[in-house]
Each structure stands twice: as structure tokens, then as C-alpha cells.
Design an enzyme around this catalytic site. Structure first.
Site, PDB file in Angstrom:
ATOM      1  NE  ARG A 293     135.038 -44.679 -37.402  1.00 33.70           N
ATOM      2  CZ  ARG A 293     135.771 -44.277 -36.357  1.00 33.70           C
ATOM      3  NH1 ARG A 293     135.321 -44.431 -35.132  1.00 33.70           N
ATOM      4  NH2 ARG A 293     136.927 -43.688 -36.552  1.00 33.70           N
TER       5      ARG A 293
ATOM      6  CB  SER B 126     138.544 -45.363 -42.235  1.00 35.60           C
ATOM      7  OG  SER B 126     139.472 -44.573 -41.558  1.00 35.60           O
TER       8      SER B 126
ATOM      9  CD  GLU C 186     134.722 -46.417 -40.951  1.00 37.25           C
ATOM     10  OE1 GLU C 186     134.416 -45.300 -41.378  1.00 37.25           O
ATOM     11  OE2 GLU C 186     135.733 -46.618 -40.262  1.00 37.25           O
TER      12      GLU C 186
HETATM   13  N1  EPU Z   1     149.563 -47.008 -41.096  1.00 37.95           N
HETATM   14  C1  EPU Z   1     150.480 -47.468 -42.006  1.00 37.95           C
HETATM   15  N2  EPU Z   1     150.237 -47.276 -43.329  1.00 37.95           N
HETATM   16  C2  EPU Z   1     149.142 -46.616 -43.765  1.00 37.95           C
HETATM   17  C3  EPU Z   1     148.198 -46.150 -42.835  1.00 37.95           C
HETATM   18  C4  EPU Z   1     148.419 -46.361 -41.490  1.00 37.95           C
HETATM   19  O1  EPU Z   1     151.480 -48.068 -41.646  1.00 37.95           O
HETATM   20  O2  EPU Z   1     148.999 -46.481 -44.977  1.00 37.95           O
HETATM   21  C5  EPU Z   1     149.826 -47.175 -39.669  1.00 37.95           C
HETATM   22  C6  EPU Z   1     150.148 -45.836 -39.035  1.00 37.95           C
HETATM   23  O3  EPU Z   1     151.510 -45.541 -39.104  1.00 37.95           O
HETATM   24  C7  EPU Z   1     149.695 -46.017 -37.623  1.00 37.95           C
HETATM   25  C8  EPU Z   1     148.533 -46.984 -37.743  1.00 37.95           C
HETATM   26  O4  EPU Z   1     148.666 -47.612 -39.005  1.00 37.95           O
HETATM   27  O5  EPU Z   1     150.701 -46.623 -36.852  1.00 37.95           O
HETATM   28  C9  EPU Z   1     147.181 -46.322 -37.601  1.00 37.95           C
HETATM   29  O6  EPU Z   1     147.010 -45.285 -38.549  1.00 37.95           O
HETATM   30  P1  EPU Z   1     146.315 -43.891 -38.154  1.00 37.95           P
HETATM   31  O7  EPU Z   1     146.842 -43.394 -36.870  1.00 37.95           O
HETATM   32  O8  EPU Z   1     146.393 -43.016 -39.329  1.00 37.95           O
HETATM   33  O9  EPU Z   1     144.806 -44.219 -37.826  1.00 37.95           O
HETATM   34  P2  EPU Z   1     143.844 -45.283 -38.470  1.00 37.95           P
HETATM   35  O10 EPU Z   1     143.739 -46.438 -37.551  1.00 37.95           O
HETATM   36  O11 EPU Z   1     144.264 -45.520 -39.853  1.00 37.95           O
HETATM   37  C10 EPU Z   1     141.657 -44.382 -37.359  1.00 37.95           C
HETATM   38  C11 EPU Z   1     140.234 -44.155 -37.792  1.00 37.95           C
HETATM   39  C12 EPU Z   1     140.085 -42.831 -38.518  1.00 37.95           C
HETATM   40  C13 EPU Z   1     140.552 -41.734 -37.585  1.00 37.95           C
HETATM   41  C14 EPU Z   1     141.993 -42.016 -37.164  1.00 37.95           C
HETATM   42  C15 EPU Z   1     142.473 -41.026 -36.157  1.00 37.95           C
HETATM   43  C16 EPU Z   1     139.202 -46.280 -38.224  1.00 37.95           C
HETATM   44  C17 EPU Z   1     138.812 -47.281 -39.242  1.00 37.95           C
HETATM   45  N3  EPU Z   1     139.831 -45.217 -38.690  1.00 37.95           N
HETATM   46  O12 EPU Z   1     142.448 -44.504 -38.521  1.00 37.95           O
HETATM   47  O13 EPU Z   1     138.717 -42.640 -38.783  1.00 37.95           O
HETATM   48  O14 EPU Z   1     140.461 -40.467 -38.213  1.00 37.95           O
HETATM   49  O15 EPU Z   1     142.087 -43.324 -36.545  1.00 37.95           O
HETATM   50  O16 EPU Z   1     141.813 -41.225 -34.951  1.00 37.95           O
HETATM   51  O17 EPU Z   1     138.910 -46.461 -37.044  1.00 37.95           O
HETATM   52  C18 EPU Z   1     137.046 -42.954 -40.432  1.00 37.95           C
HETATM   53  O18 EPU Z   1     136.542 -43.782 -39.668  1.00 37.95           O
HETATM   54  O19 EPU Z   1     136.509 -42.644 -41.538  1.00 37.95           O
HETATM   55  C19 EPU Z   1     138.291 -42.351 -40.060  1.00 37.95           C
HETATM   56  C20 EPU Z   1     138.974 -41.555 -40.891  1.00 37.95           C
END
Ligand code: EPU
Length: 343
Positions: free
Chosen positions: A171, A243, A339
């Protein structure tokens, strides 16, 4: 045709509400729609705006507006999509910076050129994509990036940036650091290898693909669309900027300490030995999911996304973000980094 006839109209007291995905009702003293490279390259000699503060806006999907802007908002409307040609076993495709990102991804698939199918529905424009090296579901834009064209605002010079010059990170890019505020990206060229390999390692996507009769690029596109729709709010209905925090990266030692204290901490080991933590999980564990400050709230299904439930201000969103950061720091000794950029 004289230069004056080509110059874009200067709009006064312009509402930015439809130009930021949080939907904050801030105004710019002036605004100008830039729909050609020539218009961008002429700005530095345009007496109406040359001495004004300038804010380049694409889709406004990565910005928190906390105040009116006392300058000129430059709204990038440069459009056009084309296949440039083939080179070293890949297609090269180019899109104007003002093109909608999702529509561009769908268009590449319609041309029979897969490679971006893991990145549908990301809000914003093609020109904004390299700035924070957008990524999701196992792919970062930087992996499909060839080069971009930009105009240096102070001089009107047209500059080409290759992948090295963009200095992509998680990012992150040159345009968030040393290049910040200095350039208007006008078009981006992508390299889509003909030897296509599906990226389906991401658990949510693999699950969504189970039972699908095929695993081609369109099926992955459809699966990611389904996963995103289930988890992430649609900004046209509920304002948000995706995010709100980056997933923090900590040392192996810090991770071991944390793991001993917190059962179930979600982590992703990095190639360099450090460990990436899921910010959404940390925030969720602090009990923030669904909570609010005024109209600014933490999304009910994904704690990493802050939303405008209606009538929120950018300042309230930042207050909410600060409270979250404080709690995560106290409980986990981890510092979260925002972000989006702030104005
Ligand atoms: N989780 C929770 N509670 C929550 C949210 C997440 O326990 O409220 C846990 C999930 O269960 C999972 C882990 O945290 O085990 C990661 O969550 P998720 O797979 O939804 O992905 P993320 O790390 O929250 C990242 C990117 C997103 C991207 C997704 C999918 C970043 C900051 N965010 O989210 O990117 O769409 O992976 O690849 O890197 C963005 O940058 O704007 C964005 C949406």
C-alpha cells in the site's frame, strides 16, 4: 485553436461530496476538470491557478476530507482504454488515469486478457491505483504494472515512471512519499502475461470457488466480487474508504510475545522473517466492531473499515481512528498506521 479556448473551465465554490467515497460535504474554493494530458501540462502556465494550492483528485477513495480546500481541486477525467500490443509473451494495455478501476478490470477480461481478475470492485480510478499499490485477494497491482505517465505540476514536464521508479511497497509507492502532491498521473500501462495462472490461495476466494464448474479468470472475478459484496460495504450506499488501517508488520520477537498472551492472533509470516498482523482482528478484539462516534462508525462485518453512517465529518472519523489506535496500542503494544491520506 488558441490555448485559451482549450483551457478547462474554472469552477468556483465546488462541492467535493461526490468526489470522496466517504461522502463528506467539503468544498473547494475552485475546481477544474482535467481531461487531457495537454490540459494537465498547461496548468503551470495558467495564471488562474498557477499560484494556488492544488489537490489532485481521482475517485477520492483514499482520502479523509476534514476541511474545505482553499485552492483548486484538479479532478482527473482523462479517459481511454487500449491494447498497445504484445511483448515478451504478455499483452500491454493502457488506460487513462480517470477511468474507473473496476470497469477497466472488467474490460481487460472482456478482451480475453486475464491478470487483474483478483482486483474487481476496488473503488477509485486507474490513476489512483499505483499511488497506494492497491491489492486484494492474493494480488497487488504492482505485479501487473509496466509503467505510467505523469505530469509534474510545477513544470508541466511529462515524465515516465517504470516499476523501479514507482518504488512499490505494501500500500505504498513513491507517490505517497517523495513524490507526494507533485505529479498528476495521466495514464497507466499494465503487463498481462499470456501464460496465465490462477491466484486462488486466499481462503475466502478458494471457498467461493468451491462448487464452481470452472476456474478461469471470469470465475475468479465473480468469486472475488461475491466475497467483497458479502464483507465490504458499498461506498455508494455507506460511505467508506476501504481498509482504514494497514495491516501492521512486527518483528518475530514481538510476535512471539504477543502470541503467548493472545490466543488466536491472526498472522501472516513475511519473507524477511517479520510477521504481518490482521489489523481487523486486533480492532475486533478490542471490541470496536459496530461502535461509533456520531455518524462515524466501525463497520459491522469488517472492523478494518470505518464508515459514514450519515452526517459524519472527517474530524469524527479521525477521532474514532485515534480511539481505536489507542486501544490497540494499550492492549497489543502495536501501532496502527492509517491507509488514507488526510486533508
Ligand atoms: N478479522 C476479524 N475481525 C474483523 C476483520 C477481520 O477477526 O472485523 C480477521 C479475519 O477473520 C481474518 C483476518 O482478520 O482472519 C484478515 O481479514 P480479511 O481476510 O478480511 O483481510 P484484511 O487483512 O482485513 C486485507 C486488505 C484489503 C483486502 C483484503 C483481501 C489491508 C489493510 N487490507 O484486508 O484491502 O481487500 O485483505 O485481500 O491490507 C484496502 O486496502 O482498502 C482493502 C480493502
Amino acid at each position: 485553436m488558441s490555448h485559451a479556448l482549450l483551457a478547462p473551465e474554472l469552477l468556483a465554490d465546488y462541492s467535493l461530496q461526490t468526489h470522496n467515497t466517504f461522502g463528506f460535504d467539503m468544498r473547494a474554493r475552485h475546481a477544474m476538470k482535467i481531461d487531457s494530458v495537454d490540459a494537465a501540462a498547461s496548468l503551470h502556465t495558467d495564471r488562474r491557478v498557477m499560484n494556488m494550492a492544488q489537490l489532485v483528485l481521482g475517485g477520492g477513495s483514499n482520502i479523509v476530507l476534514t476541511r474545505d480546500f482553499d485552492g483548486v481541486a484538479l479532478i482527473v477525467g482523462i479517459v481511454g482504454k487500449r491494447v498497445i500490443g504484445e511483448e515478451d509473451g504478455a499483452w500491454l494495455v493502457e488506460a487513462g488515469a480517470g477511468e474507473n478501476w473496476h470497469d477497466f478490470v472488467a474490460w481487460t477480461l472482456a478482451q480475453g486478457m486475464p491478470g487483474l481478475e483478483n482486483l474487481p470492485l476496488i473503488p477509485g480510478t486507474v490513476g489512483a491505483a499505483p499511488i497506494q499499490n492497491i491489492g486484494a485477494y492474493g494480488l497487488e497491482m504492482g505485479e501487473r504494472f509496466e509503467r505510467l505517465n505523469a505530469v509534474e505540476l510545477a513544470t508541466g514536464a511529462c515524465v515516465e515512471f517504470d516499476r523501479t521508479a514507482c518504488a512499490f511497497g505494501y500500500r505504498d509507492s513513491f507517490f505517497k512519499r517523495a513524490g507526494r502532491g507533485r505529479f498528476m498521473i495521466t495514464s497507466v500501462v499494465f503487463r498481462l502475461p499470456k501464460a496465465w495462472r490462477p491466484r486462488t490461495e486466499y481462503a475466502d476466494v478458494a471457498r467461493a470457488l468451491e462448487g464452481a464448474s470452472r476456474c478461469d479468470a471470469q470465475a475468479i472475478f465473480d468469486a472475488v466480487v461475491a466475497v467483497r459484496r458479502a464483507k465490504l460495504p458499498d461506498w455508494t450506499v455507506l460511505g467508506n474508504a476501504g481498509s482504514f488501517f494497514k495491516n501492521p508488520v512486527v518483528s518475530a520477537q514481538a510476535f512471539e510475545t504477543l502470541k503467548a498472551r493472545e490466543a488466536g492472533v491472526v498472522s501472516y509470516p513475511q519473507a524477511d522473517g517479520q510477521v504481518k498482523l490482521a489489523a481487523g482482528w486486533l480492532i475486533d478484539r478490542c471490541g470496536w466492531k459496530g461502535r461509533n462516534i456520531g455518524g462515524a462508525a466501525v463497520h459491522e462485518r469488517q472492523a478494518l473499515v470505518l464508515v459514514n453512517r450519515g452526517g459524519a465529518t472527517g474530524t469524527q472519523v479521525l477521532e474514532l481512528a485515534e480511539s481505536i489506535k489507542r486501544d490497540v496500542l494499550v492492549r497489543f503494544d502495536v501501532e496502527l498506521e492509517m491507509e488514507p491520506v488526510c486533508l
